[in-house]
Write an enzyme that holds these catalytic residues in place. Structure first.
Site, PDB file in Angstrom:
ATOM      1  N   VAL A   1      30.600  38.909  51.860  1.00  0.00           N
ATOM      2  CA  VAL A   1      31.265  39.087  53.036  1.00  0.00           C
ATOM      3  C   VAL A   1      32.635  40.093  52.579  1.00  0.00           C
ATOM      4  O   VAL A   1      33.143  39.695  51.577  1.00  0.00           O
ATOM      5  CB  VAL A   1      31.937  37.800  53.248  1.00  0.00           C
ATOM      6  CG1 VAL A   1      33.026  37.910  54.919  1.00  0.00           C
ATOM      7  CG2 VAL A   1      30.771  36.786  54.053  1.00  0.00           C
ATOM      8  N   LYS A  16      29.780  40.574  57.314  1.00  0.00           N
ATOM      9  CA  LYS A  16      28.949  39.686  56.333  1.00  0.00           C
ATOM     10  C   LYS A  16      27.634  40.648  56.347  1.00  0.00           C
ATOM     11  O   LYS A  16      26.927  41.060  57.309  1.00  0.00           O
ATOM     12  CB  LYS A  16      28.531  38.254  56.988  1.00  0.00           C
ATOM     13  CG  LYS A  16      27.438  37.568  56.296  1.00  0.00           C
ATOM     14  CD  LYS A  16      27.167  36.195  57.315  1.00  0.00           C
ATOM     15  CE  LYS A  16      26.173  35.421  56.455  1.00  0.00           C
ATOM     16  NZ  LYS A  16      26.075  34.020  57.008  1.00  0.00           N
ATOM     17  N   ASP A 111      25.038  22.931  58.632  1.00  0.00           N
ATOM     18  CA  ASP A 111      25.276  23.304  57.262  1.00  0.00           C
ATOM     19  C   ASP A 111      26.817  23.177  56.998  1.00  0.00           C
ATOM     20  O   ASP A 111      27.485  24.017  56.345  1.00  0.00           O
ATOM     21  CB  ASP A 111      24.781  24.607  56.885  1.00  0.00           C
ATOM     22  CG  ASP A 111      24.984  24.902  55.226  1.00  0.00           C
ATOM     23  OD1 ASP A 111      24.768  23.995  54.305  1.00  0.00           O
ATOM     24  OD2 ASP A 111      24.985  25.767  55.057  1.00  0.00           O
TER      25      ASP A 111
END
Length: 168
Positions: A1, A16, A111
């Site tokens: 990033v 990103k 996540d």
């Protein structure tokens, strides 16, 4: 990033970039991440502005809101240990609100971990990022196994249901 400033904007953004030339399935996954994240407008979810394909670099990138701060993993590393309980409670409340909103939009993150939770330096705002493993909730449950048969997520932070391959 990377941090950047587009020519048409006078404000920094986060960019990103896929670190390799993606195959078709990775391109589709990257596009889905951008589209899912862009559909979520919430103070505790990083705002996605756009995603593009760069023909010169032969790769995709997502342009999102730049959060001037640190992720919780790095913050704990700098401090040499866990956060104070009052900080943890404040962060959990904001991440919980972000997750509740995402779930209300039929999106499950899959996540959640300290490196995907950003703490804005100036305001103390907590922001959830990286919806790369996010999936749409189909009906009331979500099959945890990917199309390749692999359970997505970071093992140390996966829910018991994810680890066991059960529906989420």
């Amino acid at each position: 990033v990377y941090k950047g400033t587009p020519l048409t904007l006078n404000t920094p953004v986060a960019i990103k970039v896929l670190p390799f030339s993606p195959d078709e399935s990775m391109r589709k996954r990257f596009a889905r991440e951008a589209q899912r994240a862009a559909s979520l407008r919430h103070a505790s979810i990083v705002g996605v502005l756009d995603y593009e394909y760069d023909t010169h670099l032969d790769t995709y990138y997502i342009i999102s809101e730049f959060i001037d701060g640190i992720d919780l993993k790095r913050l704990m590393q700098r401090r040499g240990g866990p956060l104070r309980i009052d900080e943890v409670v404040r962060h959990i409340v904001q991440v919980g609100a972000a997750l509740q909103f995402a779930h209300s939009q039929n999106i499950i993150h899959r996540d959640i971990k300290p490196s995907n939770i950003l703490l804005e330096q100036r305001t103390g705002r907590v922001v959830l990022c990286d919806f790369g493993l996010a999936r749409m909730i189909e009906g009331e449950v979500l099959d945890v196994t990917s199309s390749t048969g692999v359970k997505p997520g970071t093992p140390a932070y996966m829910s018991p249901e994810q680890c066991l391959g059960k529906d989420l």
